[in-house]
Design a protein around this motif. Sequence first.
Motif, short mmCIF file in Angstrom:
data_model
loop_
_atom_site.label_atom_id
_atom_site.label_comp_id
_atom_site.label_asym_id
_atom_site.label_seq_id
_atom_site.Cartn_x
_atom_site.Cartn_y
_atom_site.Cartn_z
N ILE A 40 36.85 53.03 52.45
CA ILE A 40 37.21 53.16 53.78
C ILE A 40 36.59 52.45 55.31
CG2 ILE A 40 36.48 54.93 53.82
CD1 ILE A 40 40.58 54.29 54.03
N GLY A 41 35.05 52.59 54.80
CA GLY A 41 34.47 52.14 55.30
C GLY A 41 34.34 50.56 55.92
N ASP A 42 34.47 50.12 54.90
CA ASP A 42 34.28 48.71 54.90
C ASP A 42 35.66 48.34 55.44
OD1 ASP A 42 31.61 47.95 53.69
OD2 ASP A 42 32.73 47.24 51.64
N PHE A 43 36.96 48.30 55.27
CA PHE A 43 37.55 48.05 55.61
C PHE A 43 37.83 47.93 57.05
CE2 PHE A 43 42.59 48.32 56.49
CZ PHE A 43 43.31 47.36 56.03
N ASP A 44 37.55 50.05 57.50
CA ASP A 44 37.58 50.20 59.22
C ASP A 44 36.87 49.04 59.80
OD1 ASP A 44 38.98 51.50 58.89
OD2 ASP A 44 38.08 53.56 58.74
N ILE B 227 51.25 49.60 60.33
CA ILE B 227 51.46 50.83 58.77
C ILE B 227 50.63 50.58 57.66
CG2 ILE B 227 53.16 50.93 57.35
CD1 ILE B 227 54.25 51.29 60.35
N ARG B 228 50.06 49.08 57.20
CA ARG B 228 49.33 49.24 56.60
C ARG B 228 47.69 49.16 56.66
NH1 ARG B 228 52.15 43.65 56.49
NH2 ARG B 228 53.76 43.64 54.39
N VAL B 229 47.29 49.35 57.91
CA VAL B 229 46.06 49.66 57.71
C VAL B 229 46.16 51.42 57.73
CG1 VAL B 229 44.72 50.36 59.31
CG2 VAL B 229 45.02 48.08 59.38
N ASP B 230 47.26 52.00 58.24
CA ASP B 230 47.13 53.72 58.51
C ASP B 230 47.56 54.17 57.33
OD1 ASP B 230 47.21 53.60 61.29
OD2 ASP B 230 49.35 53.76 61.45
N GLU B 231 48.98 53.33 56.23
CA GLU B 231 48.81 53.24 54.77
C GLU B 231 47.58 53.26 53.64
OE1 GLU B 231 53.78 53.14 54.77
OE2 GLU B 231 52.61 51.75 53.63
N VAL B 232 46.39 52.38 53.92
CA VAL B 232 45.28 52.33 53.19
C VAL B 232 44.79 53.62 53.53
CG1 VAL B 232 43.61 51.34 53.33
CG2 VAL B 232 44.75 50.12 53.25
N HIS B 233 44.66 53.92 54.42
CA HIS B 233 43.84 55.84 54.91
C HIS B 233 45.04 56.93 54.51
CE1 HIS B 233 41.63 53.19 58.65
NE2 HIS B 233 41.16 54.30 58.13
N SER B 234 45.65 56.65 54.09
CA SER B 234 46.32 57.79 53.42
C SER B 234 46.45 57.91 51.94
CB SER B 234 48.06 57.76 53.81
OG SER B 234 49.03 56.36 53.68
N SER B 235 46.89 55.99 51.61
CA SER B 235 46.51 56.14 49.93
C SER B 235 45.18 56.59 50.41
CB SER B 235 46.87 55.07 49.68
OG SER B 235 48.05 54.37 49.57
N VAL B 236 44.09 56.16 50.85
CA VAL B 236 43.13 57.05 50.03
C VAL B 236 42.52 58.85 50.40
CG1 VAL B 236 40.32 57.65 50.87
CG2 VAL B 236 41.49 54.73 50.81
N ASP B 237 43.23 59.21 51.39
CA ASP B 237 43.13 60.62 50.45
C ASP B 237 43.98 61.01 50.30
OD1 ASP B 237 43.18 63.57 52.60
OD2 ASP B 237 45.21 63.41 53.15
N LEU B 238 45.31 60.01 49.78
CA LEU B 238 46.29 60.75 48.60
C LEU B 238 45.24 60.66 46.52
CD1 LEU B 238 49.31 58.64 49.48
CD2 LEU B 238 49.20 61.97 48.89
N ILE B 239 44.45 60.29 46.51
CA ILE B 239 44.12 59.73 45.34
C ILE B 239 43.02 61.08 45.78
CG2 ILE B 239 42.13 57.98 44.59
CD1 ILE B 239 43.98 55.87 45.22
#
Lengths: 503, 172
Positions: A320-324, A400-412
């Motif tokens: 998440i750090g790298d992706f942001d 949308i993909r950026v938002d979902e990367v965040h939500s997937s990390v949160d879900l995991i």
Amino acid sequence: MKRPAPLALKALTAGRKPGADGFFRFDVNERDWICLALGCAQGLQDLLALWTEGNVVCMGLCVIPDGLRAIVSHPIKKGQYPSVGLNHPPALRLERTIRDLKGPEAAGHTDPRGWIDHGTWPARKIDQKRPRAASTYTFLPVEGEGLHQIPVGPVHAGIIEPGHFRFTANGEAVARLEERLGYVHRGAEDLIRGRTIADAAALAARISGDNTVAWSWAFARAVEVALGWKVPRRAVLLRAIMAEVERLANHIGDFGAVCNDASVIVIQAQCMLLRETILQQAAQCFGHRLMMDRVIPGGVAVDLTAEAAGSLAALLSRVIGDFDRIVAVYDEAPSLQDRTATTGIVKPELVARFAAGGPVGRASGRACDTRVVYPYAPYDELVLTPALRHEGDVNARLWIRVDEVHSSVDLIRQLLARLEPGPLVAAAPRARQAQACAMVESFRGDVFVSVTLAEAHGVVEIHLRDPSVFQWPLLEAAIEGNIVADFPLCNKSFNCSYAGHDL
Amino acid sequence: MRSLLFKSLVQGPAVIASPGSSEAALAEVGAALEQRIRERLGRSLAIREVDAGSCNGCELEIHALNNPVYDCERFGLKFVASPRHADVLLVTGPVAWNMRQALERTYAATPAPKFVVALGDCAFDCHVFKGSYAIAGAVADIIPVDLTIRGCPPPPLDILRGLLALAEKMSA
């Protein structure tokens, strides 16, 4: 007969009870069939799928705000059924597919061209009587001064799947794009019929390799609901972890790929590096980089060790750090947004009409995420805010993909916190005659599976519908009026599956 | 952008050392290339990828060869956009009837000496798609194959080892 009027699905489901899979199932007469199709065109309900089983044609329908889902059926008489596409164009390619694969004709359907059948199959097990599709293909006429055609494919310049794009351009501007698909048709549904559940699962895992977890999960859920097969809790949680890891890897890969098509290689390189790290983590956690064959009917094929779970959790913070940091580069590069903003717009009305799921739908205001609108375990106990944008351009699909990367990390993270020791797979209940449908949210949108099981014959009927089926036609609309050079951006921002569409 | 560049400076390269060539692949291509011209190509291979019916799993792993970890171009392995620029066709999938003609034409458009690598279990023997009315056969049933890289899909390291063996034998 009175002129048919649009009919709402709700009017027919009242007083009925849905099956264990949440789908209502009933037969309708010809008039109601046509009126339901008209209702789809009016936006009263969405078309989920259209296929045939023996002498019956089935139409999957849903009404998202009501959480309503149904499979309505109508008998095929003398090889014909009333056309849905005539009143609701998203069904046109589905009707051509039915004709190619099974034989029945949609009465009133006017396009005689094969869609999946390219006239190359030497022998067919199914419906030998049907006239074979011609091996030549006529693209729809485009007339006007100064137009020229650009044929692309089926073998493309990059490392991608095969398909044909016929552009008609006026100078740089695309006047029309017509797709021709079906090149990677492998006859998956036909292969599955008559197979054991385990063999069928191996095929389901190979419908489209990039969302193999979602396909395996959808197939497994359909079988499990049909048989009343109770899946252990640990397996359910592990499935969702795999599904979210798959989403992470694909969304990050797609984000980089779109930027690459705008020639910003540094973002692509960083995203590929992140994707590689995630796949290596997947291999460490589940023994396969794409997690193929890890979700099996009844549970999961591998366990997640405490050590691997720990390194997955640690990786999430890094990802998440790298992706942001990567996204910040995108956000601060006007030259890049010059390529993505207002490019390849798909209007909300069109997305709604085609009931497109995934980032394509959610970037154009269609709030459909199967995990939220038809929640299945374990999503029913997790916190998930679905991503939604309204601009409908390449930029919106990226966000949308950026938002979902965040939500997937949160879900995991939520899933890892819930893991407790327990069995991974439950013993199969006794085989019996049963039928069920299931939907699972892949990174690309909702995958839909309908299975019919028989006591002695394993899977006797199957229908698989990839989210790409309703997204491909929208790509034709997205590129209209854009320049040819922006097609790769539009195409990557959709990232439809060829294999999933062609089956 | 600056933060990304700075991070790259501090972290050092992500790239892995050469995995070397696979022994099995060396033996296989060694036998295949005995009669062929070797010195023409030097130690670099231009590769054209053809999906002849794959589920796209193999494509994902071939893609990964180009990522900063495997960075296949440093070994002289380069993916090209046209078969006319290619030394090697890297073919995936069971060959779908609907792709057969395109595959044959791509093969015909590749200048000799040309080499064909069948990648993945489907390319090798159709795998789970064996027996389908829509499948024409494994890659070797349609065009001559010099090297097979098994796996479903083969991980990037296996693909790299196989291709390195091909490059090595050709320049030997």
